[in-house]
Design a protein around this motif. Structure first.
Motif, PDB file in Angstrom:
ATOM      1  N   GLN A  89      24.003  31.078 -25.916  1.00 13.64           N
ATOM      2  CA  GLN A  89      24.164  30.514 -24.556  1.00 13.64           C
ATOM      3  C   GLN A  89      24.057  29.017 -24.485  1.00 13.64           C
ATOM      4  O   GLN A  89      24.728  28.346 -23.597  1.00 13.64           O
ATOM      5  N   SER A  90      23.556  28.556 -25.527  1.00 15.32           N
ATOM      6  CA  SER A  90      23.448  27.309 -25.924  1.00 15.32           C
ATOM      7  C   SER A  90      22.974  26.874 -27.234  1.00 15.32           C
ATOM      8  O   SER A  90      21.972  27.527 -27.577  1.00 15.32           O
ATOM      9  N   ALA A  91      23.816  25.866 -27.798  1.00 13.68           N
ATOM     10  CA  ALA A  91      23.640  25.705 -29.099  1.00 13.68           C
ATOM     11  C   ALA A  91      21.926  24.971 -29.376  1.00 13.68           C
ATOM     12  O   ALA A  91      21.649  25.113 -30.521  1.00 13.68           O
ATOM     13  N   ASP A  92      21.857  24.375 -28.283  1.00 12.94           N
ATOM     14  CA  ASP A  92      20.439  23.458 -28.596  1.00 12.94           C
ATOM     15  C   ASP A  92      19.398  23.958 -27.325  1.00 12.94           C
ATOM     16  O   ASP A  92      19.538  24.151 -26.178  1.00 12.94           O
ATOM     17  N   ALA A  93      18.436  24.959 -27.981  1.00 11.31           N
ATOM     18  CA  ALA A  93      17.323  25.346 -27.248  1.00 11.31           C
ATOM     19  C   ALA A  93      16.560  24.393 -26.365  1.00 11.31           C
ATOM     20  O   ALA A  93      16.107  24.741 -25.408  1.00 11.31           O
ATOM     21  N   CYS A  94      16.452  22.983 -26.966  1.00  9.11           N
ATOM     22  CA  CYS A  94      15.835  22.186 -25.895  1.00  9.11           C
ATOM     23  C   CYS A  94      16.366  21.904 -24.667  1.00  9.11           C
ATOM     24  O   CYS A  94      15.964  21.587 -23.535  1.00  9.11           O
ATOM     25  N   ASN A  95      17.826  21.876 -24.750  1.00  8.70           N
ATOM     26  CA  ASN A  95      18.498  21.578 -23.422  1.00  8.70           C
ATOM     27  C   ASN A  95      18.649  22.791 -22.816  1.00  8.70           C
ATOM     28  O   ASN A  95      18.428  22.717 -21.283  1.00  8.70           O
ATOM     29  N   PHE A  96      18.659  24.020 -23.375  1.00  4.92           N
ATOM     30  CA  PHE A  96      18.262  25.143 -22.667  1.00  4.92           C
ATOM     31  C   PHE A  96      16.964  25.181 -21.753  1.00  4.92           C
ATOM     32  O   PHE A  96      16.903  25.791 -20.669  1.00  4.92           O
ATOM     33  N   ALA A  97      15.844  24.959 -22.484  1.00  5.57           N
ATOM     34  CA  ALA A  97      14.599  24.860 -21.770  1.00  5.57           C
ATOM     35  C   ALA A  97      14.370  23.970 -20.812  1.00  5.57           C
ATOM     36  O   ALA A  97      13.685  24.515 -19.916  1.00  5.57           O
ATOM     37  N   ALA A  98      15.177  22.968 -20.700  1.00  2.00           N
ATOM     38  CA  ALA A  98      15.104  21.999 -19.527  1.00  2.00           C
ATOM     39  C   ALA A  98      15.447  22.914 -18.519  1.00  2.00           C
ATOM     40  O   ALA A  98      15.117  22.188 -17.334  1.00  2.00           O
ATOM     41  N   ASN A  99      16.033  23.744 -18.376  1.00  8.82           N
ATOM     42  CA  ASN A  99      16.494  24.593 -17.411  1.00  8.82           C
ATOM     43  C   ASN A  99      15.276  25.322 -16.623  1.00  8.82           C
ATOM     44  O   ASN A  99      15.263  25.436 -15.284  1.00  8.82           O
ATOM     45  N   TYR A 100      14.330  25.390 -17.251  1.00  8.25           N
ATOM     46  CA  TYR A 100      12.965  26.039 -17.049  1.00  8.25           C
ATOM     47  C   TYR A 100      11.960  25.113 -16.811  1.00  8.25           C
ATOM     48  O   TYR A 100      10.883  25.458 -16.921  1.00  8.25           O
ATOM     49  N   SER A 101      12.048  23.755 -16.586  1.00  5.17           N
ATOM     50  CA  SER A 101      10.930  22.613 -16.517  1.00  5.17           C
ATOM     51  C   SER A 101      10.100  22.853 -17.780  1.00  5.17           C
ATOM     52  O   SER A 101       8.975  22.451 -17.499  1.00  5.17           O
ATOM     53  N   LEU A 102      10.791  22.942 -18.843  1.00  2.00           N
ATOM     54  CA  LEU A 102       9.842  22.862 -20.219  1.00  2.00           C
ATOM     55  C   LEU A 102      10.730  21.694 -20.771  1.00  2.00           C
ATOM     56  O   LEU A 102      11.584  21.638 -21.000  1.00  2.00           O
ATOM     57  N   GLY A 103       9.580  20.822 -21.513  1.00  2.00           N
ATOM     58  CA  GLY A 103      10.143  20.031 -22.582  1.00  2.00           C
ATOM     59  C   GLY A 103      10.153  20.030 -23.911  1.00  2.00           C
ATOM     60  O   GLY A 103       9.454  21.478 -24.008  1.00  2.00           O
ATOM     61  N   CYS A 104      10.576  19.342 -24.545  1.00  2.00           N
ATOM     62  CA  CYS A 104      10.566  19.947 -26.185  1.00  2.00           C
ATOM     63  C   CYS A 104       9.890  18.785 -26.907  1.00  2.00           C
ATOM     64  O   CYS A 104      10.241  17.608 -27.002  1.00  2.00           O
ATOM     65  N   ASP A 105       8.947  19.155 -27.723  1.00  2.00           N
ATOM     66  CA  ASP A 105       8.341  18.477 -28.471  1.00  2.00           C
ATOM     67  C   ASP A 105       8.610  18.574 -30.055  1.00  2.00           C
ATOM     68  O   ASP A 105       8.503  19.636 -30.392  1.00  2.00           O
ATOM     69  N   GLN A 106       9.101  17.611 -30.910  1.00  2.00           N
ATOM     70  CA  GLN A 106       9.296  18.015 -32.332  1.00  2.00           C
ATOM     71  C   GLN A 106       9.053  16.834 -33.076  1.00  2.00           C
ATOM     72  O   GLN A 106       9.128  15.768 -32.743  1.00  2.00           O
ATOM     73  N   GLY A 107       8.798  17.069 -34.454  1.00  2.00           N
ATOM     74  CA  GLY A 107       8.367  15.905 -35.217  1.00  2.00           C
ATOM     75  C   GLY A 107       7.935  16.417 -36.514  1.00  2.00           C
ATOM     76  O   GLY A 107       8.086  17.744 -36.951  1.00  2.00           O
TER      77      GLY A 107
END
Length: 577
Positions: free
Chosen positions: A402-420
């Motif tokens: 559906q989306s190569a980037d899970a972070c971009n996909f999660a943004a559709n559900y008001s979820l932010g992505c934190d990584q590091g």
């Protein structure tokens, strides 16, 4: 039968999908919001999935009571239809007349197209909602997709909502349905209730039925949750039978013993919950019994009651699950029970044989552990499977295509992505499930999902395998890289500080007022007062005390403000008996 005994106006735990009894957990609110979004969206597919009994149909019934006046709905309950039968059923639902002998797809398509255009010209939205959609065939789903080609220059003329069990997701992942999958604009997976939600669910249904006092004891609630797995339908069935059992015994409260009987009757199994101190009570009797047995055995041996000619002739295979204390993966062992020789030293030989079968704690290399994590599965090199598993904890169904980037996909559900990069201390502090990147000399790089922290052990998921293992076993493999998701407040995009205005500031001031009992005026301005409170909050939670609202501060606030979001530390339910 027991309504008068408990003072109920009606039976609270029926399995009929009565919208009055709909318990709006955060998951159910999100599910309903997705359906309402689907009603007002401009075409495409909306997907709602969930296990049997999680409340999908009840949510649908609640939706039917909230339909806007400009919606014309075709609701199909029996999806085991061919393409012609589906089109005919849609015409029936939308009040379109047709020849009962009609068998042409083109004719039905023309009839539906004409009605959709008429509805559009009158400012009406047409919605097709199909329940139990996992029973649809590939051919029928393709025909449904073709219906979405009916459109004007501005919008699709038909909005389609598919509701079904998790198998529906597998069905839509088929290659031949990839065009349909690409048209899904919103997905939501309805998960079972948590322990706290199960307690609230029971109280909610009793309250609707007319009883305000607690009926189920605390440990009984825990047992109901354990036996039902948080599935509302099973909670209803077990609770109904337990209340009937309490009525039969003239008990005004449902206890663990009554629930155990109900579970045995409903599920055909016993889900016993040991009382506090039961292990101690068990050994209190087991130790004297063991000593008596040993004494009798030695006495019998000394009087020659054990004859040398008596032996064990048959060899049996014993399968046992062994839990190693320093490596908590479960290993299945086929252990052969040796034949005992008849000799004067048979008892000593038996003891030697038993001692030889004790498993030594042999440490495993990181590569060996990694091999056990994955078994026969394909290793997750890219992190796509780990992202799918992590988003599932948030109730979001994600398929990597559906989306190569899970972070971009999660943004559709008001979820932010934190990584590091992080250590165990930071992950524990953030208290969010996370994807971790590992590497070994032989296996290379791979990803896994950290689900839970239990003292010095953690629960990890690798593909479909879930293991419990001590942190020190993972340390040689973990690179320190992580990725996690967190819930954004409305309007939040970048860190905000003094002078800022917006929905995220109102969210923060509302939390301050709720938690501290103080009034912030005006509530939409990030004032010095708000910054001072936030700086102190950050200091108390081990964050940089800068008075700026960023993602880690939001996570800390959500730990208190959002009890139902997924966390690493399981919160136990404290209830009185």
């Amino acid at each position: 039968m027991y309504n008068d005994f408990f003072g109920l106006k009606e039976t609270p735990f029926t399995i009929a999908p009565d919208p009055r009894y709909l318990f709006m957990s955060e998951r159910h609110r999100d599910a309903l919001a997705h359906l309402l979004y689907g009603i007002g969206a401009g075409g495409g597919f909306v997907l709602l999935t969930g296990e049997v009994g999680t409340g999908k149909t009840t949510v649908c019934r609640c939706l039917l009571e909230q339909l806007p006046a400009n919606v014309r709905l075709a609701y199909i309950l029996n999806p085991k239809l061919n393409a012609i039968e589906l089109m005919a059923t849609m015409c029936d639902e939308l009040g379109i007349e047709y020849d009962p002998k009609e068998s042409s797809l083109k004719t039905f398509t023309d009839l539906l197209s004409g009605r959709l255009l008429d509805n559009h010209e009158q400012g009406l939205n047409t919605v097709l909602m199909i329940d139990e959609a996992q029973n649809l065939s590939v051919e029928v789903l393709e025909q449904i997709r073709l219906l979405t080609n009916l459109e004007t220059n501005q919008k699709k003329l038909l909005q389609i909502i598919l509701i079904g069990q998790p198998e529906l997701q597998e069905l839509l992942a088929k290659k031949e349905l990839r065009q349909l999958a690409q048209r899904i604009t919103a997905r939501y997976h309805l998960r079972p209730l948590s322990l706290n939600e199960t307690k609230s669910y029971l109280e909610h249904r009793l309250r609707i039925a007319g009883v305000m006092r607690p009926v189920f004891k605390g440990k009984a609630i825990k047992l109901i949750h354990k036996a039902s797995g948080g599935i509302p339908r099973l909670i209803n069935v077990i609770s109904d039978r337990a209340m009937l059992g309490a009525f039969a015994e003239n008990l005004h409260h449902v206890d663990v013993r009554t629930v155990n009987k109900a579970v045995a009757e409903v599920l055909g199994e016993k889900a016993d919950m040991a009382e506090s101190g039961s292990v101690i009570n068990h050994w209190k009797w087991a130790v004297p019994t063991l000593l008596i047995g040993l004494t009798l055995g030695v006495t019998a041996w000394s009087f020659g009651l054990f004859n040398d000619s008596v032996g064990i002739q048959n060899e049996q295979t014993v399968k046992q699950n062994v839990q190693l204390s320093d490596n908590t993966e479960t290993i299945l062992i086929n252990q052969q029970t040796p034949e005992f020789e008849s000799s004067d030293n048979s008892a000593l030989n038996t003891n030697e044989a038993d001692s030889g079968n004790i498993l030594e704690k042999i440490p495993k290399s990181p590569s060996e552990l990694a091999e056990e994590f994955w078994g026969e599965q394909s290793w997750d090199r890219s992190g796509a499977i780990a992202s799918q598993n992590l988003l599932a904890l948030w109730g979001v169904s994600y398929l990597p295509f559906q989306s190569a980037d899970a972070c971009n996909f999660a943004a559709n559900y008001s979820l932010g992505c934190d990584q590091g990069m992080a250590d165990w201390k930071l992950l524990s502090q953030l208290n969010r499930p996370a994807n971790l990147k590992f590497t070994t000399s032989q296996g290379g790089d791979f990803w896994g999902t950290l689900i839970e922290i239990q003292n010095q052990s953690v629960v990890m998921q690798f593909g479909e395998n879930q293991v419990t293992i001590e942190r020190k076993k993972l340390n040689p493999m973990w690179t320190g890289e992580y990725r996690l998701f967190w819930k954004k407040p409305a309007g939040f995009r970048d860190p905000v500080g003094v002078g800022s205005r917006g929905a995220e500031v109102i969210w923060l001031t509302n939390f301050i007022e709720m938690s501290e009992g103080i009034t912030i005026e005006p509530d939409n301005v990030f004032s010095e007062q708000v910054a001072d409170w936030l700086a102190l909050f950050q200091m108390e939670h081990g964050l940089i005390s800068d008075g700026i609202l960023g993602k880690h501060s939001i996570m800390m606030i959500n730990n208190s403000a959002e009890p139902s979001i997924p966390k690493l530390f399981v919160e136990s339910l404290q209830v009185e008996n």
